[in-house]
Design a protein around this motif. Structure first.
Motif, PDB file in Angstrom:
ATOM      1  N   GLY A 178      47.206   0.201   3.429  1.00 34.38           N
ATOM      2  CA  GLY A 178      47.617   0.083   2.012  1.00 34.38           C
ATOM      3  C   GLY A 178      47.747   1.969   1.180  1.00 34.38           C
ATOM      4  O   GLY A 178      47.344   2.610   1.581  1.00 34.38           O
ATOM      5  N   CYS A 179      48.942   2.044   0.049  1.00 33.06           N
ATOM      6  CA  CYS A 179      48.475   2.795  -0.291  1.00 33.06           C
ATOM      7  C   CYS A 179      48.567   3.412  -2.131  1.00 33.06           C
ATOM      8  O   CYS A 179      49.580   2.717  -2.754  1.00 33.06           O
ATOM      9  CB  CYS A 179      50.171   3.618  -0.543  1.00 33.06           C
ATOM     10  SG  CYS A 179      49.705   5.712  -0.744  1.00 33.06           S
ATOM     11  N   PRO A 180      47.365   2.022  -2.633  1.00 34.76           N
ATOM     12  CA  PRO A 180      45.919   2.163  -2.190  1.00 34.76           C
ATOM     13  C   PRO A 180      46.317   0.864  -1.218  1.00 34.76           C
ATOM     14  O   PRO A 180      47.471  -0.012  -1.584  1.00 34.76           O
ATOM     15  CB  PRO A 180      44.983   1.859  -3.607  1.00 34.76           C
ATOM     16  CG  PRO A 180      46.174   1.332  -4.303  1.00 34.76           C
ATOM     17  CD  PRO A 180      47.640   2.331  -4.373  1.00 34.76           C
ATOM     18  N   CYS A 184      44.411  12.293  -5.628  1.00 36.63           N
ATOM     19  CA  CYS A 184      45.282  11.203  -5.587  1.00 36.63           C
ATOM     20  C   CYS A 184      43.568  10.419  -5.650  1.00 36.63           C
ATOM     21  O   CYS A 184      42.952  10.467  -5.165  1.00 36.63           O
ATOM     22  CB  CYS A 184      46.003   9.909  -4.838  1.00 36.63           C
ATOM     23  SG  CYS A 184      46.128   8.573  -4.939  1.00 36.63           S
ATOM     24  N   ALA A 209      43.336   6.984  -6.578  1.00 40.05           N
ATOM     25  CA  ALA A 209      43.945   5.872  -6.426  1.00 40.05           C
ATOM     26  C   ALA A 209      42.510   4.442  -5.319  1.00 40.05           C
ATOM     27  O   ALA A 209      42.300   3.714  -5.618  1.00 40.05           O
ATOM     28  CB  ALA A 209      44.748   5.886  -5.991  1.00 40.05           C
ATOM     29  N   CYS A 210      42.514   4.913  -4.279  1.00 44.57           N
ATOM     30  CA  CYS A 210      41.826   4.245  -3.127  1.00 44.57           C
ATOM     31  C   CYS A 210      40.561   4.925  -3.887  1.00 44.57           C
ATOM     32  O   CYS A 210      39.854   3.202  -3.024  1.00 44.57           O
ATOM     33  CB  CYS A 210      41.850   5.179  -1.640  1.00 44.57           C
ATOM     34  SG  CYS A 210      43.477   4.788  -0.469  1.00 44.57           S
ATOM     35  N   GLY A 246      42.625   3.698   3.173  1.00 42.18           N
ATOM     36  CA  GLY A 246      43.937   3.685   3.048  1.00 42.18           C
ATOM     37  C   GLY A 246      45.110   4.496   3.355  1.00 42.18           C
ATOM     38  O   GLY A 246      43.935   4.844   4.871  1.00 42.18           O
ATOM     39  N   ASN A 247      46.501   4.540   3.307  1.00 40.69           N
ATOM     40  CA  ASN A 247      46.537   5.104   4.261  1.00 40.69           C
ATOM     41  C   ASN A 247      46.756   6.872   5.045  1.00 40.69           C
ATOM     42  O   ASN A 247      46.460   7.550   5.817  1.00 40.69           O
ATOM     43  CB  ASN A 247      48.797   5.355   4.070  1.00 40.69           C
ATOM     44  CG  ASN A 247      49.345   3.907   3.770  1.00 40.69           C
ATOM     45  OD1 ASN A 247      48.383   3.019   4.497  1.00 40.69           O
ATOM     46  ND2 ASN A 247      49.964   3.574   3.807  1.00 40.69           N
ATOM     47  N   CYS A 248      45.950   7.391   3.945  1.00 37.82           N
ATOM     48  CA  CYS A 248      45.854   8.843   4.457  1.00 37.82           C
ATOM     49  C   CYS A 248      44.803   8.881   4.690  1.00 37.82           C
ATOM     50  O   CYS A 248      44.789   9.311   5.467  1.00 37.82           O
ATOM     51  CB  CYS A 248      45.350   8.992   2.784  1.00 37.82           C
ATOM     52  SG  CYS A 248      46.373  10.080   1.524  1.00 37.82           S
ATOM     53  N   CYS A 289      40.212  12.982  -0.792  1.00 40.95           N
ATOM     54  CA  CYS A 289      40.292  12.496  -1.732  1.00 40.95           C
ATOM     55  C   CYS A 289      41.037  14.077  -2.538  1.00 40.95           C
ATOM     56  O   CYS A 289      40.298  14.832  -2.892  1.00 40.95           O
ATOM     57  CB  CYS A 289      40.880  11.899  -2.667  1.00 40.95           C
ATOM     58  SG  CYS A 289      40.949  10.429  -2.029  1.00 40.95           S
ATOM     59  N   HIS A 301      53.396   6.767  -5.835  1.00 40.96           N
ATOM     60  CA  HIS A 301      52.381   5.803  -5.497  1.00 40.96           C
ATOM     61  C   HIS A 301      51.473   6.894  -3.938  1.00 40.96           C
ATOM     62  O   HIS A 301      50.566   6.237  -3.992  1.00 40.96           O
ATOM     63  CB  HIS A 301      52.209   4.959  -5.636  1.00 40.96           C
ATOM     64  CG  HIS A 301      51.631   4.150  -6.960  1.00 40.96           C
ATOM     65  ND1 HIS A 301      52.225   3.081  -7.311  1.00 40.96           N
ATOM     66  CD2 HIS A 301      51.281   4.916  -7.651  1.00 40.96           C
ATOM     67  CE1 HIS A 301      52.019   2.437  -8.565  1.00 40.96           C
ATOM     68  NE2 HIS A 301      51.647   3.773  -8.908  1.00 40.96           N
ATOM     69  N   ARG A 302      53.144   7.908  -3.384  1.00 44.50           N
ATOM     70  CA  ARG A 302      51.969   7.807  -2.584  1.00 44.50           C
ATOM     71  C   ARG A 302      51.872   9.372  -2.392  1.00 44.50           C
ATOM     72  O   ARG A 302      51.409  10.666  -1.543  1.00 44.50           O
ATOM     73  CB  ARG A 302      53.402   8.253  -1.461  1.00 44.50           C
ATOM     74  CG  ARG A 302      53.721   6.345  -0.729  1.00 44.50           C
ATOM     75  CD  ARG A 302      54.612   6.706   0.044  1.00 44.50           C
ATOM     76  NE  ARG A 302      54.306   6.616   1.305  1.00 44.50           N
ATOM     77  CZ  ARG A 302      55.148   7.720   2.605  1.00 44.50           C
ATOM     78  NH1 ARG A 302      56.000   7.794   2.454  1.00 44.50           N
ATOM     79  NH2 ARG A 302      54.481   6.863   3.515  1.00 44.50           N
ATOM     80  N   ILE A 303      51.086   9.774  -3.325  1.00 50.47           N
ATOM     81  CA  ILE A 303      50.568  11.149  -3.953  1.00 50.47           C
ATOM     82  C   ILE A 303      49.497  11.958  -2.793  1.00 50.47           C
ATOM     83  O   ILE A 303      50.351  13.069  -2.759  1.00 50.47           O
ATOM     84  CB  ILE A 303      49.875  11.304  -5.218  1.00 50.47           C
ATOM     85  CG1 ILE A 303      51.394  10.732  -6.576  1.00 50.47           C
ATOM     86  CG2 ILE A 303      50.202  12.183  -5.772  1.00 50.47           C
ATOM     87  CD1 ILE A 303      50.698  10.156  -7.626  1.00 50.47           C
ATOM     88  N   GLY A 304      48.928  11.599  -2.559  1.00 48.54           N
ATOM     89  CA  GLY A 304      47.242  11.767  -2.195  1.00 48.54           C
ATOM     90  C   GLY A 304      48.847  12.336  -0.471  1.00 48.54           C
ATOM     91  O   GLY A 304      48.002  12.917   0.361  1.00 48.54           O
ATOM     92  N   LEU A 305      49.097  11.918  -1.219  1.00 47.37           N
ATOM     93  CA  LEU A 305      50.253  12.073   1.725  1.00 47.37           C
ATOM     94  C   LEU A 305      50.961  13.630   1.314  1.00 47.37           C
ATOM     95  O   LEU A 305      50.834  13.673   2.459  1.00 47.37           O
ATOM     96  CB  LEU A 305      51.523  10.945   1.714  1.00 47.37           C
ATOM     97  CG  LEU A 305      50.677   9.581   1.947  1.00 47.37           C
ATOM     98  CD1 LEU A 305      51.638   8.165   2.320  1.00 47.37           C
ATOM     99  CD2 LEU A 305      49.623   9.451   2.772  1.00 47.37           C
TER     100      LEU A 305
END
Ligand code: SF4
Length: 411
Positions: A382-384, A318, A320-321, A367-369, A315, A177-181
């Motif tokens: 959060g992530c998300p 990802c 999700a956020c 979100g964390n990103c 984004c 779930h941390r795909i965007g990171l």
């Protein structure tokens, strides 16, 4: 050729229709033998009753479990790994699963607290995975997902339920779930979809699925699905021993050609089942009997958010956020507009080429990103992020949340 039993099913017909669907496949005794240990994997991602469309009906799971026991199974384990940070056992209890378990023949299990077996694999993106030991030991695995739209993967039916839904919290957080990171995938790798689309196939292809029985009594679509979103009375159940075929039929009902749903196409390409509807035998009712106006949560739209909010969308990998944020904003559109304060909400992390409004306004990093860019303003981690309350609080409007939840607004 894949075979899928598809039946209309009202909420009060679940037991009868589950029996009929499995009979259409040749009967439960084709799959369950004397003294077998059976694992049933429902979708109880959170503590929301099945009537919300988010989780599997315990009545459906009990019907399947009883059929297995009548066929001679020694024991049925109903095993779940709910969403990251959620206690699976608590979620199952809240959803009524404690009432179907007797502690002897039918038992509940929190997969997160069980043992995992590490496997080295040659996956599309994953090179090692952790599979719950109970799934490796089971004689029979029956997947009982819900029919839902999904922000990041278009749909979530069987294949996704038996991948992310069997992973530990750590794997959910760090591998899935941390795909965007992560840095974006190469163009070549992206042909197979996102990191998540490929990881789902990597995990599912390394697990057994004897049968899939889909709870489509209520589906879920629209902004926020598969957790929030809008319930839709799809009134159906499906069963198959071909995990790709059943997801292909389910995708069609949810408005997608499965060849365009990356995790299903990846599974087909890996030889896990049939995807072509012309080569799948659908028995019972016809796919054309089920026509719904599906609001695709995948197309995260900024229509319907408050007019005083500007979303700076950074984004790439990802959504999700974007999905959870637009859900909260649209839900509280009128109240946030009444605040009459211009607000920027940053989501994702690629802002370099974005033109920002230059007037004085509130800045919220969602979100964390986005959090990695904070330079003043509020941050919703959060992530998300999982807390609607935290988001509303960050714009200084906690009363909106309290009123919505029926809480005392004076405190
Ligand atoms: S913080 Fe949001 S955008 Fe970034 S990886 Fe997590 S869910 Fe995706």
């Amino acid at each position: 050729m894949g075979k899928v039993a598809l039946l209309k099913c009202k909420p009060n017909q679940i037991k009868e229709k589950v029996h009929k669907a499995l009979d259409l496949l040749g009967g439960i005794s084709e799959y369950v033998k004397k003294d077998d240990m059976v694992v049933i994997k429902p979708n109880v991602l959170c503590a929301q009753d099945h009537e919300t469309g988010a989780t599997t009906s315990p009545v459906l799971v009990k019907s399947v479990a009883d059929m297995c026991l009548n066929a001679g199974a020694e024991k049925v384990i109903v095993a779940e790994s709910s969403n990251w940070g959620i206690d699976s056992m608590e979620a199952m209890k809240e959803c009524g699963y404690d009432k179907i378990a007797d502690g002897e023949k039918i038992v509940l299990m929190d997969l997160k607290k069980g043992e995992f077996v590490k496997k080295d694999i040659d996956g599309l993106v994953l090179k090692s995975i952790n599979i719950p030991k109970v799934l490796c030991d089971a004689d029979v695995v029956i997947n009982c997902p819900v029919l839902k739209a999904h922000t990041m993967t278009k749909v979530t039916i069987g294949i996704k339920n038996l991948s992310v839904g069997i992973s530990s919290d750590e794997d959910k957080q760090h591998s899935l779930h941390r795909i965007g990171l992560y840095p974006p995938l190469s163009d070549e790798m992206e042909k197979n979809g996102s990191w998540l689309d490929q990881a789902i196939c990597d995990i599912n292809s390394n697990t057994n699925t004897t049968l899939t029985v889909v709870d489509g009594i209520y589906g879920l679509h629209g902004k926020g699905a598969p957790l929030f979103g809008d319930k839709i009375n799809t009134n159906l159940i499906m069963a198959s021993d071909d995990r790709v075929s059943i997801d292909s039929v389910g995708s069609k009902i949810l408005g997608h050609d499965a060849m365009e749903v990356h995790h299903i196409r990846n599974s087909y390409n890996r030889g896990m089942g049939e995807i072509d509807l012309d080569k799948i035998e659908v028995v019972g009712d016809k796919i054309s009997d089920f026509k719904f106006d599906i609001n695709q949560s995948y197309n995260t739209s900024l229509n319907g958010i408050p007019s005083n909010v500007t979303v700076i969308n950074g984004c790439k990998n990802c959504k999700a956020c974007l999905s959870t944020m637009t859900y909260v904003l649209s839900r509280h559109k009128d109240e946030i507009e009444k605040m009459n304060i211009p607000i920027n909400v940053y989501v994702g992390k690629y802002f370099e080429d974005k033109k920002l409004p230059s007037d004085r306004r509130m800045h919220i990093y969602y979100g964390n990103c986005a959090g990695s860019h904070i330079y003043g303003g509020g941050f919703v981690p959060g992530c998300p992020p999982r807390s609607r309350r935290q988001f509303i609080q960050s714009i200084g409007a906690l009363d909106i949340y309290k009123q919505d939840e029926g809480l005392d607004t004076d405190r």
